[in-house]
Motif scaffolding. Structure first.
Motif, PDB file in Angstrom:
ATOM      1  N   MET A   1      60.705  88.224  39.194  1.00 28.81           N
ATOM      2  CA  MET A   1      59.797  89.154  39.156  1.00 28.81           C
ATOM      3  C   MET A   1      58.877  88.691  38.053  1.00 28.81           C
ATOM      4  SD  MET A   1      60.856  92.210  40.209  1.00 28.81           S
ATOM      5  CE  MET A   1      60.352  93.503  39.100  1.00 28.81           C
ATOM      6  N   ALA A   2      58.924  87.553  37.920  1.00 28.35           N
ATOM      7  CA  ALA A   2      57.909  86.976  37.005  1.00 28.35           C
ATOM      8  C   ALA A   2      56.903  86.057  37.669  1.00 28.35           C
ATOM      9  CB  ALA A   2      58.326  85.851  35.806  1.00 28.35           C
ATOM     10  N   ARG A   3      57.066  85.873  39.114  1.00 28.21           N
ATOM     11  CA  ARG A   3      56.200  85.224  39.943  1.00 28.21           C
ATOM     12  C   ARG A   3      54.905  85.810  39.895  1.00 28.21           C
ATOM     13  NH1 ARG A   3      57.592  82.013  43.922  1.00 28.21           N
ATOM     14  NH2 ARG A   3      56.419  83.096  45.541  1.00 28.21           N
ATOM     15  N   PRO A   4      53.613  84.971  40.196  1.00 26.20           N
ATOM     16  CA  PRO A   4      52.370  85.709  39.933  1.00 26.20           C
ATOM     17  C   PRO A   4      52.073  86.747  41.038  1.00 26.20           C
ATOM     18  CG  PRO A   4      52.289  83.011  40.044  1.00 26.20           C
ATOM     19  CD  PRO A   4      53.730  83.536  40.277  1.00 26.20           C
ATOM     20  N   LEU A   5      51.228  87.601  40.625  1.00 25.00           N
ATOM     21  CA  LEU A   5      51.159  88.780  41.478  1.00 25.00           C
ATOM     22  C   LEU A   5      50.340  88.231  42.551  1.00 25.00           C
ATOM     23  CD1 LEU A   5      50.191  91.398  38.757  1.00 25.00           C
ATOM     24  CD2 LEU A   5      52.324  91.184  40.040  1.00 25.00           C
ATOM     25  N   ARG A   6      50.459  88.872  43.843  1.00 25.02           N
ATOM     26  CA  ARG A   6      49.738  88.306  44.813  1.00 25.02           C
ATOM     27  C   ARG A   6      49.840  89.472  45.954  1.00 25.02           C
ATOM     28  NH1 ARG A   6      53.648  84.803  48.635  1.00 25.02           N
ATOM     29  NH2 ARG A   6      52.297  85.794  50.463  1.00 25.02           N
ATOM     30  N   GLU A   7      48.825  89.295  47.235  1.00 23.55           N
ATOM     31  CA  GLU A   7      48.827  90.299  48.104  1.00 23.55           C
ATOM     32  C   GLU A   7      49.999  89.868  48.922  1.00 23.55           C
ATOM     33  OE1 GLU A   7      45.235  89.573  50.469  1.00 23.55           O
ATOM     34  OE2 GLU A   7      43.864  90.248  48.854  1.00 23.55           O
ATOM     35  N   GLU A   8      50.219  91.174  49.761  1.00 21.64           N
ATOM     36  CA  GLU A   8      51.578  91.044  50.564  1.00 21.64           C
ATOM     37  C   GLU A   8      51.293  90.228  51.925  1.00 21.64           C
ATOM     38  OE1 GLU A   8      55.162  94.113  51.958  1.00 21.64           O
ATOM     39  OE2 GLU A   8      53.169  94.745  51.770  1.00 21.64           O
TER      40      GLU A   8
END
Length: 315
Positions: A308-315
């Motif tokens: 859940m802490a992984r960097p936000l990104r596009e799918e």
């Protein structure tokens, strides 16, 4: 005649459905006496062996087989191939196990090519439970074979209740069957920890993205992963407690140890795939988390927090 090596539930179920369809089948098992006497497998109680099914402990009894189905655990396949070198030349060997060999970091078709030169490798995989096949419930699987008579093999192994779809993408078929077991452990852990169906859907979806990414890197065709051997098997094993890998994940999610008598192919596959990913620079966070989870290096809560802490990104 068709040979089946491996007297466990899956090997027995294939032998039963093929013999029931009129094929002469010889089933090799390490301790066949009880099976031969009772005419049933202890793993499939109440399902009688057809008359056309013969059980043996002698590998030489399979010497006349048109094809031999290798239904042993993945980590036992290399040993089986090395133990009977005289049996393989000129034969079609159909691997019915799912996983990656920990010592060689390869799938079953590569093991056959390496350890049984002169044999034609094939892979039988897809969404199936042994009890369903043996009971005559309708089942569809993928048969991967690049041999000249692949269509003949498809016809030989198909029955009125077992429908086989043919592909020549051995890498894609075997990787789909192997990697979905890793995701099934993760899905079971999510449900076992009480994290809910939405979390399971997320794990299945991101796990499938990893499967496709890893398979493409290893030379498979992406469309193979969307078929029975990939997506189809993923759905089945991530949603049913008949799946050993899913049950192992459930136990881990509840803070318990999986049943030690149960073969959990996804555990070894996660370890092998994590090593392959590190070597190739592949980003496989779910696979890496499962490898650490089954080794006891990570708790479900810690794995969830990391994902859940992984960097936000596009799918």
């Amino acid at each position: 005649m068709i040979g089946v090596m491996g007297g466990g539930a899956f090997g027995s179920s294939l032998a039963i459905t093929l013999a029931r369809a009129g094929q002469e089948v010889v089933l090799w098992a390490r301790d066949p006496a009880a099976m031969a006497a009772r005419r049933e497998s202890p793993r499939l109680p109440g399902i009688a062996f057809p008359d056309a099914l013969r059980v043996t402990a002698a590998p030489g009894d399979l010497a006349g087989a048109e094809a031999i189905l290798l239904a042993v655990p993945m980590q036992a396949l290399a040993g089986l191939l090395e133990a009977h070198p005289g049996l393989w030349p000129g034969r079609t060997l159909v691997a019915c196990c799912k996983g990656i060999d920990l010592a060689r970091l390869t799938g079953p078709s590569h093991l056959i090519s390496e350890l049984a030169p002169g044999a034609v490798p094939a892979v039988l995989t897809g969404p199936s439970f042994a009890a369903d096949i043996a009971s005559g419930l309708p089942t569809a699987l993928t048969l991967a074979c690049a041999g000249e008579d692949a269509a003949g093999l498809q016809a030989l192994l198909s029955t009125p209740t077992l429908r086989l779809y043919l592909t020549d993408d051995l890498a894609g078929a075997e990787l789909g069957g192997a990697l979905k077991n890793v995701v099934a452990i993760a899905a079971g852990a999510v449900i076992g920890a009480g994290l809910g169906d939405s979390a399971r859907a997320a794990i299945m979806t991101r796990g499938f993205a990893e499967m496709a990414r890893a398979a493409a890197h290893l030379g498979a065709r992406p469309e193979t992963l969307t078929g029975l051997s990939g997506f189809g098997d993923l759905v089945l094993t991530c949603t049913s407690e008949q799946s050993r890998n899913y049950r192992a994940g459930l136990a881990l999610g509840r803070g318990a140890a999986p049943d030690p008598s149960m073969t959990v192919e996804g555990a070894a596959t996660a370890r092998a795939m994590a090593r392959l990913a590190e070597r190739a620079g592949l980003d496989l966070p779910v696979t890496r988390a499962v490898a650490r989870l089954v080794d006891g290096d990570l708790s479900v809560a810690e794995a969830l927090a990391a994902l859940m802490a992984r960097p936000l990104r596009e799918e």
